[in-house]
Design a protein around this motif. Structure first.
Motif, mmCIF file in Angstrom:
data_model
loop_
_atom_site.group_PDB
_atom_site.id
_atom_site.type_symbol
_atom_site.label_atom_id
_atom_site.label_comp_id
_atom_site.label_asym_id
_atom_site.label_seq_id
_atom_site.Cartn_x
_atom_site.Cartn_y
_atom_site.Cartn_z
ATOM 1 N N UNK A 178 6.354 2.926 7.336
ATOM 2 C CA UNK A 178 5.086 2.196 7.727
ATOM 3 C C UNK A 178 5.023 2.243 9.421
ATOM 4 N N UNK A 179 6.211 2.167 9.928
ATOM 5 C CA UNK A 179 6.190 2.227 11.459
ATOM 6 C C UNK A 179 5.273 3.465 11.977
ATOM 7 N N UNK A 180 5.677 4.532 11.269
ATOM 8 C CA UNK A 180 5.044 5.775 11.945
ATOM 9 C C UNK A 180 3.348 5.619 11.173
ATOM 10 N N UNK A 181 3.108 4.895 10.225
ATOM 11 C CA UNK A 181 1.896 4.800 9.935
ATOM 12 C C UNK A 181 0.882 3.918 10.826
ATOM 13 N N UNK A 182 1.412 2.999 11.219
ATOM 14 C CA UNK A 182 0.676 1.934 11.805
ATOM 15 C C UNK A 182 0.967 2.024 13.481
ATOM 16 N N UNK A 183 1.998 2.898 14.115
ATOM 17 C CA UNK A 183 2.501 2.419 15.399
ATOM 18 C C UNK A 183 1.223 2.584 16.312
ATOM 19 N N UNK A 184 0.454 3.580 16.218
ATOM 20 C CA UNK A 184 -0.638 4.028 17.276
ATOM 21 C C UNK A 184 -1.781 2.843 17.123
ATOM 22 N N UNK A 225 -4.313 1.105 2.286
ATOM 23 C CA UNK A 225 -5.284 1.534 3.242
ATOM 24 C C UNK A 225 -4.987 2.906 3.758
ATOM 25 N N UNK A 226 -3.854 3.402 3.209
ATOM 26 C CA UNK A 226 -3.361 4.902 3.700
ATOM 27 C C UNK A 226 -3.061 5.551 2.359
ATOM 28 N N UNK A 227 -4.039 6.766 2.066
ATOM 29 C CA UNK A 227 -3.981 7.326 0.705
ATOM 30 C C UNK A 227 -2.676 8.183 0.465
ATOM 31 N N UNK A 228 -2.287 8.970 1.729
ATOM 32 C CA UNK A 228 -1.184 9.458 1.636
ATOM 33 C C UNK A 228 0.217 8.859 1.196
ATOM 34 N N UNK A 229 0.753 9.571 0.283
ATOM 35 C CA UNK A 229 2.051 9.066 0.162
ATOM 36 C C UNK A 229 2.079 7.661 -0.437
ATOM 37 N N UNK A 230 3.186 7.046 -0.225
ATOM 38 C CA UNK A 230 3.144 5.774 -0.885
ATOM 39 C C UNK A 230 2.318 4.620 -0.051
ATOM 40 N N UNK A 231 1.951 4.047 -1.002
ATOM 41 C CA UNK A 231 1.049 3.025 -0.032
ATOM 42 C C UNK A 231 1.619 2.059 0.685
ATOM 43 N N UNK A 232 1.053 1.115 1.456
ATOM 44 C CA UNK A 232 1.727 0.168 2.252
ATOM 45 C C UNK A 232 2.252 -0.977 1.441
ATOM 46 N N UNK A 233 1.533 -1.212 0.296
ATOM 47 C CA UNK A 233 2.011 -2.171 -0.757
ATOM 48 C C UNK A 233 3.384 -1.893 -1.139
ATOM 49 N N UNK A 234 3.507 -0.538 -1.649
ATOM 50 C CA UNK A 234 4.774 -0.060 -2.234
ATOM 51 C C UNK A 234 5.832 0.242 -1.197
ATOM 52 N N UNK A 235 5.554 0.503 -0.146
ATOM 53 C CA UNK A 235 6.606 0.529 1.032
ATOM 54 C C UNK A 235 7.169 -0.778 1.291
ATOM 55 N N UNK A 236 6.193 -1.775 1.426
ATOM 56 C CA UNK A 236 6.517 -3.214 1.757
ATOM 57 C C UNK A 236 7.744 -3.559 0.522
ATOM 58 N N UNK A 237 7.180 -3.429 -0.717
ATOM 59 C CA UNK A 237 8.179 -3.717 -1.914
ATOM 60 C C UNK A 237 9.645 -3.168 -1.686
ATOM 61 N N UNK A 238 9.584 -1.849 -1.404
ATOM 62 C CA UNK A 238 10.593 -1.071 -1.214
ATOM 63 C C UNK A 238 11.662 -1.705 -0.101
ATOM 64 N N UNK A 278 11.557 -4.523 1.170
ATOM 65 C CA UNK A 278 12.123 -5.877 0.771
ATOM 66 C C UNK A 278 13.153 -5.778 -0.107
ATOM 67 N N UNK A 279 13.467 -4.740 -0.915
ATOM 68 C CA UNK A 279 14.628 -4.543 -1.502
ATOM 69 C C UNK A 279 15.709 -3.772 -0.823
ATOM 70 N N UNK A 280 15.291 -3.755 0.498
ATOM 71 C CA UNK A 280 16.685 -3.077 1.376
ATOM 72 C C UNK A 280 16.433 -1.645 1.792
ATOM 73 N N UNK A 281 15.218 -1.024 1.410
ATOM 74 C CA UNK A 281 15.136 0.380 1.666
ATOM 75 C C UNK A 281 14.382 0.589 2.998
ATOM 76 N N UNK A 282 15.371 0.656 4.102
ATOM 77 C CA UNK A 282 14.915 0.578 5.484
ATOM 78 C C UNK A 282 13.976 1.861 5.761
ATOM 79 N N UNK A 283 14.118 3.108 4.970
ATOM 80 C CA UNK A 283 13.442 4.206 5.142
ATOM 81 C C UNK A 283 12.008 3.822 4.902
ATOM 82 N N UNK A 284 11.763 3.143 3.878
ATOM 83 C CA UNK A 284 10.168 2.973 3.922
ATOM 84 C C UNK A 284 9.577 2.259 5.083
#
Lengths: 190, 397
Positions: A26-32, A1-14, A16-22
Motif C-alpha cells: 500500500x505504501x509503494x502504491x500510494x506514496x507518490x 483503485x489499482x487493478x494490479x495485484x491485490x487490491x487496496x481492500x484486500x491489502x488492508x484486510x491482510x 489488519x490481520x497482522x501482515x505488514x508486508x501488505x
C-alpha cells in the motif's frame, strides 16, 4: 483503485490481520500521490517527506479503524490533508516555507533548458499562488486539478456534499486566478 | 442568463459536470459574450497550470523508511497495553506504592509540630513538680527539712520584689544597683546591715527587700542569676494572674518558689536556712484603715519576742507594702535556732503561713557556722484581692 495485484481492500484486510508486508504494498502504491499532494500543499520538499512518512505511519496505527466503506486512497488522502494542513499552518505562521524546486525530479520527459527556466519560474508563481490561498481552497484545487480526484471522492475526503465541492472549487479557482494576476499580466494575451 | 449567473457555472463547464441543457445554454452565452469568454479562458488556464505542475518523486528509500517505522510501531505495545501492565508487574508496583504512602503518612504524622518552647528559660524544677510538692503541703505548712538537693519554695503569687542582699561579712560584696521599680529604697538603704557581723550574734538581723527581682540578681553579683530572677518575677507575676483557688495558688507559689529557690541555690550572698511564705489575713488595701492597721501591727511586732523591734517593724512594713502594692515582699531575719518555732507562731499573727521549707545550711558564713542562729527568708504575699495582674506569660505548646 489499482487493478494490479491485490487490491487496496484486500491489502488492508491482510494488514489488519497482522501482515505488514501488505502494508508495504500500500505504501509503494500510494506514496507518490500522497507525497505530491502534501508537497504542493506545503511547498517544501523536506517537510513533505517528513509529513508523508507520518501519514503512512498514522494510517498503519489506525488501520483497524478503516472499515472499507470508502476507498483506501480516499481514507489516506484525508489523513494526508489533515497532517499537511496542520503543518501548513505552522509553516505559514513561522514563515518557514520555501520552494525547493532544485530537488524536484521532473518525471514528465526532458525539458528544453531554455524553456526549463521559464517553466520553473511559472511553477514557482503557481506554487506561490497556491501558498497564498486559503487552506480549504488549496486543498480542493489540488485534489481536483492536481490529483484529478472525482467530485464524489473529493466530497468524501473533505466530508462535504458534492454541491459544496463544486461551489468551493469555483471559488478556489477564482481566488487562484486572482493570485495569478502577475502571470496573466505577463503572459496572457486577451 | 446574465453574465453573473453564467460565470457561476464556468467551473462546472470546465469539468464537464453540467447537464446537457445547462451546458448548451452556457456555451450559447459564451459565443456572444467576450467577458464571460475571457473569464472562462482564465479559469481554464488556472486549472491547466495546476494540473501541469510536475509530479515530484518521493525521496529515495522513502518506502523503506516508512516500513522501518511501521515495523517498529508494530512491536510497540498499544497505549492501553502500556497502561495496564501485567499482573506480575502491576501488583508489586501498586503494593510498593501503598507501602510508600503509608510510610510517608506515618512519618508526617509523627513529625507533628513540637510544642513551642517558651522564650523564657525556667528554673531547674518544672512547674508541675513544684505544684506537686506544693500540693503535698497543707495550707499552713510545716515543711520538713529537705535534702540538700531540694530547694525552697516561696508561695509568691505576684511578682516578688527582692532587694539586694548585701553581705559584707560573708566576704561577698553585694553590688548596689539601681532599681527602676524600687519602692522602699530608703528603707532598704537604712536597713542595710551586716547580718554576719559578729558583734551582733544574738539578735536577728533583718534585711528588708522591696526592690525588683532584677535588682536582687544584680546585687548578688551573679550574672547568671539575673535571668532566673527575672524569670522568677515573671513567673510569679504570671502565676499570680490566674490564681483563684488554693490549688492554683499552690501551683503558682510553687513556680515562684522554684524561681526564688534557684536564686538561692545559685548563690545569694546570704542563703536562707528556712523560707516561709505568709499571706496577710486582711486582703485589700484600705487606706483609711491603714494607719490603724499599722499601729496594731506594730504593737504586734513588739510582741514578737523572737525578733528585734526593728525586725518586727520591717516585717510589718513589708506586710503593708505587700498589701498596698499587691506584690510580694521578702524579708530576711535571723533568729536563734531554738526560737524558730516561736518565730513561726509570731509570724502566724501576720497572716497564714502558706509555705515552709528549709534547705541545707551553707558552711561558709559566720551565722551558719554558729549553730544557734538560722536565717529565715520570709516572703510576704499580697492578699488575694490585691494581687497585681501579671503580664502575660509566654504560653507553652
Amino acid at each position: 483503485m489499482f487493478a494490479e495485484g491485490l487490491g487496496d481492500a484486500e491489502c488492508v484486510r491482510r494488514v489488519q490481520q497482522g501482515d505488514t508486508d501488505s502494508f508495504e504494498l500500500l505504501v509503494r502504491r500510494h506514496q507518490k500521490a500522497i507525497f505530491n499532494l502534501v508537497y504542493r500543499l506545503l511547498g517544501d520538499y523536506d517537510e513533505a517527506a517528513e509529513i508523508t512518512q507520518e501519514v503512512f505511519l498514522a494510517a498503519f496505527k489506525s488501520i483497524h479503524q478503516f472499515r472499507g466503506e470508502a476507498n483506501f486512497s480516499t481514507w489516506l488522502y484525508r489523513i494526508g490533508l489533515n497532517h499537511a494542513s496542520t503543518r501548513r499552518k505552522s509553516l505559514h505562521n513561522n514563515h518557514q516555507r520555501h520552494i525547493a524546486l532544485d530537488s524536484m525530479e521532473i518525471a514528465a520527459g526532458t525539458i528544453d533548458p531554455a524553456k526549463n527556466v521559464e517553466h520553473k519560474e511559472i511553477q514557482q508563481q503557481v506554487q506561490r499562488a497556491l501558498d497564498s490561498l486559503d487552506p480549504e481552497d488549496a486543498r480542493i484545487i489540488l485534489l481536483r486539478d492536481l490529483q484529478d480526484v472525482a467530485y464524489e471522492d473529493v466530497a468524501e475526503i473533505l466530508d462535504i456534499p458534492v454541491g459544496t465541492v463544486k461551489s468551493r472549487l469555483h471559488r478556489a479557482r477564482l481566488a487562484l486566478k486572482t493570485s495569478l494576476a502577475p502571470y496573466f499580466q505577463a503572459n496572457w494575451k486577451t | 442568463m446574465n453574465c453573473e449567473e453564467v460565470q457561476e457555472y464556468l467551473s462546472d463547464l470546465l469539468d464537464k459536470s453540467l447537464g446537457v441543457e445547462r451546458a448548451e445554454e452556457i456555451e450559447a452565452h459564451l459565443t456572444s459574450c467576450s467577458l464571460c469568454r475571457e473569464e472562462m479562458a482564465r479559469l481554464a488556464e488556472c486549472r491547466r497550470l495546476v494540473s501541469s505542475l510536475p509530479e515530484v518523486e518521493p525521496p529515495v528509500g522513502f518506502a523503506n523508511r516508512v516500513m522501518t517505522e511501521v515495523l517498529e510501531a508494530a512491536r510497540e505495545p498499544s497505549f492501553l497495553e502500556r497502561l495496564f501492565l501485567p499482573f506480575k508487574i502491576k501488583i508489586p508496583l501498586q503494593a510498593a506504592a501503598v507501602v510508600l504512602i503509608a510510610v510517608l503518612a506515618a512519618y508526617i504524622y509523627q513529625k507533628e509540630p513540637v510544642p513551642r518552647e517558651s522564650a523564657v528559660t525556667f528554673p531547674p524544677e518544672s512547674s508541675s513538680e513544684k505544684q506537686k510538692e506544693t500540693a503535698n503541703l497543707a495550707p499552713s505548712v510545716t515543711h520538713p527539712p529537705s535534702a540538700a538537693s531540694k530547694t525552697k519554695e516561696v508561695a509568691e503569687e505576684t511578682k516578688p520584689q527582692v532587694d539586694t542582699f548585701k553581705d559584707s561579712a560573708a566576704g561577698r560584696e553585694a553590688q548596689p544597683l539601681p532599681r527602676p521599680g524600687e519602692q522602699d529604697k530608703g528603707i532598704a538603704g537604712s536597713l542595710q546591715e551586716n547580718r554576719l557581723a559578729k558583734s551582733e550574734p544574738a539578735s536577728p538581723r533583718l534585711e528588708q527587700s522591696s526592690a525588683s527581682v532584677e535588682s536582687q540578681a544584680k546585687g548578688v553579683s551573679e550574672p547568671a542569676l539575673q535571668p532566673e530572677t527575672e524569670i522568677a518575677s515573671k513567673d510569679a507575676v504570671a502565676s499570680g494572674k490566674s490564681l483563684s483557688s488554693p490549688e492554683k495558688r499552690e501551683g503558682s507559689a510553687a513556680s515562684s518558689l522554684d524561681s526564688l529557690r534557684s536564686r538561692t541555690v545559685a548563690g545569694l550572698a546570704l542563703p536562707a536556712d528556712h523560707e516561709l511564705a505568709v499571706r496577710p489575713n486582711e486582703p485589700g488595701r484600705n487606706d483609711k484603715n491603714r494607719g490603724d492597721r499599722l499601729a496594731s501591727r506594730r504593737a504586734q511586732a513588739e510582741r514578737h519576742r523572737s525578733l528585734t523591734q526593728e525586725e518586727a517593724k520591717n516585717l510589718e512594713q513589708a506586710r503593708e507594702q505587700a498589701i498596698q502594692t499587691g506584690q510580694s515582699q521578702i524579708v530576711q531575719v535571723t533568729v536563734a535556732r531554738n526560737q524558730y518555732e516561736l518565730f513561726k507562731k509570731e509570724l502566724a499573727d501576720l497572716g497564714t503561713i502558706e509555705m515552709e521549707s528549709s534547705m541545707s545550711q551553707l558552711k561558709n558564713d559566720a551565722v551558719s557556722q554558729s549553730s544557734d542562729r538560722i536565717r529565715i527568708k520570709v516572703t510576704i504575699l499580697p492578699p488575694l484581692a490585691s494581687q497585681t495582674p501579671a503580664p502575660s506569660q509566654p504560653s507553652s505548646r
